[in-house]
Design an enzyme around this catalytic site. Structure first.
Site, short mmCIF file in Angstrom:
data_model
loop_
_atom_site.label_atom_id
_atom_site.label_comp_id
_atom_site.label_asym_id
_atom_site.label_seq_id
_atom_site.Cartn_x
_atom_site.Cartn_y
_atom_site.Cartn_z
N ASN A 9 0.86 -1.18 0.00
CA ASN A 9 0.00 0.00 0.00
C ASN A 9 0.89 1.23 0.00
O ASN A 9 1.46 1.60 1.03
CB ASN A 9 -0.91 -0.01 1.23
N TRP A 10 1.01 1.85 -1.16
CA TRP A 10 1.90 3.01 -1.29
C TRP A 10 1.34 4.26 -0.62
O TRP A 10 2.06 5.24 -0.44
CB TRP A 10 2.18 3.30 -2.76
N LYS A 11 0.04 4.25 -0.32
CA LYS A 11 -0.62 5.41 0.28
C LYS A 11 -0.39 6.64 -0.60
O LYS A 11 -0.35 6.53 -1.82
CB LYS A 11 -0.18 5.59 1.73
N HIS A 98 -9.58 1.02 4.78
CA HIS A 98 -8.32 1.16 5.51
C HIS A 98 -8.52 2.05 6.73
O HIS A 98 -9.35 2.96 6.72
CB HIS A 98 -7.25 1.74 4.59
N GLU A 100 -7.02 4.45 7.88
CA GLU A 100 -6.87 5.88 7.63
C GLU A 100 -8.14 6.46 7.00
O GLU A 100 -8.50 7.61 7.27
CB GLU A 100 -5.65 6.12 6.74
N GLU A 170 -5.60 -5.16 10.52
CA GLU A 170 -4.57 -4.16 10.76
C GLU A 170 -4.80 -3.50 12.13
O GLU A 170 -5.66 -2.64 12.26
CB GLU A 170 -4.55 -3.11 9.65
N GLY A 176 2.41 2.29 10.89
CA GLY A 176 3.30 3.44 10.77
C GLY A 176 3.96 3.86 12.06
O GLY A 176 4.60 4.91 12.11
N SER A 216 3.01 -2.43 10.17
CA SER A 216 4.48 -2.38 10.27
C SER A 216 5.14 -3.72 9.94
O SER A 216 6.08 -4.15 10.61
CB SER A 216 4.91 -1.88 11.65
N GLY A 237 2.81 -1.39 4.32
CA GLY A 237 2.81 0.04 4.10
C GLY A 237 4.18 0.57 3.74
O GLY A 237 4.66 0.41 2.61
N GLY A 238 4.86 1.19 4.69
CA GLY A 238 6.13 1.87 4.43
C GLY A 238 7.18 1.00 3.78
O GLY A 238 7.92 1.46 2.90
#
Length: 255
Positions: A9-11, A98, A100, A170, A176, A216, A237-238
């Site tokens: 997930n590049w967000k 998600h 967010e 999640e 994050g 994470s 994610g990251g």
């Protein structure tokens, strides 16, 4: 046998040139690493979907996904992207719900149920996200909340439709933050979700549903997380923004 998926997930990250460079690096690195029934999904920002899909070409193991879709078919909804638009581009996956989106855009269970329906109606595989914030886990109410999230947005589906959904658990407190649920915590929650599905649809159906862990995930913890019997991959994610680390995570996912 459940499909194993490692989704990145590049967000809202990377400019267009950086996105193409990352895709090129990943194609070069992971081409020989994806084995068996393992799939890789790159969930990229809307403006990059077409370019990334074209770069992936007809690759059998690597697909592109969107990060959200509207609950509406079309209309005066400036800034929104409809599932039929994604279908017309042959986008196979879309993230729904998600944390967010829930936190910053106040997306609740009823709305997300409509988005899941819209995705399925347009031949998209929804990656439906659920999970608890830290305060809920500290009150030991995390299992109840996640069961409720699953019920609100998925339990209206037929068994046939449910089997078109991928679920991603999640824990919000691990997204994050650098914190990660332990492998046992992840396994426990995945088992809770699968058992809850079994209570509604039966064990045979529940055992076919792919459930990913998101929170994470990195190259250091992927092996342990992916070794859990009810963890069928990761929503990353990251670490998905770093070609070498994401490739190492993919290597940890055994068919």
């Amino acid at each position: 046998m459940r499909t194993k998926i490692v989704a990145g997930n590049w967000k809202m990250n990377k400019n267009f040139q950086e996105a193409k460079a990352l895709t090129s690096e990943l194609l070069g690195m992971i081409n020989d690493e994806v084995q068996g029934n393992v799939k890789v999904v790159l969930c990229v920002p809307f403006p990059y979907l077409d370019a990334v899909q074209n770069m992936l070409g007809t690759h059998k193991r690597i697909a592109v996904g969107a990060q959200n879709c509207s609950e509406h078919v079309s209309g005066a909804y400036t800034g929104e992207v409809a599932a039929p638009m994604l279908k017309s581009m042959d986008i196979p996956y879309v993230i729904i719900g998600h944390s967010e989106r829930r936190q910053y855009f106040n997306e609740g269970g009823a709305l997300l149920a409509k988005k899941v329906d819209m995705a399925i109606a347009n031949s998209l595989t929804p990656i439906y996200c659920c999970g608890e914030p830290l305060e809920v886990r500290e009150r030991n109410e995390h299992e109840a909340l996640v069961r409720k999230q699953v019920e609100e947005s998925l339990f209206h589906l037929s068994a046939e439709a449910l089997q078109k959904v991928v679920i991603a658990y999640e824990p919000v407190w691990a997204i994050g933050t650098g914190k990660t649920a332990s492998a046992q915590q992840a396994q426990d929650m995945h088992a809770v979700i699968r058992q809850h599905l079994a209570g509604k649809y039966g064990k045979a159906i529940a055992d076919t549903i792919t459930i990913l862990y998101g929170g994470s995930v990195n190259a250091g913890n992927a092996n342990e997380l992916f070794s859990c019997p009810d963890v069928d991959g990761g929503l990353v994610g990251g670490a998905s923004l770093k070609s070498r680390e994401f490739t190492d995570i993919i290597k940890a996912m055994k068919a």
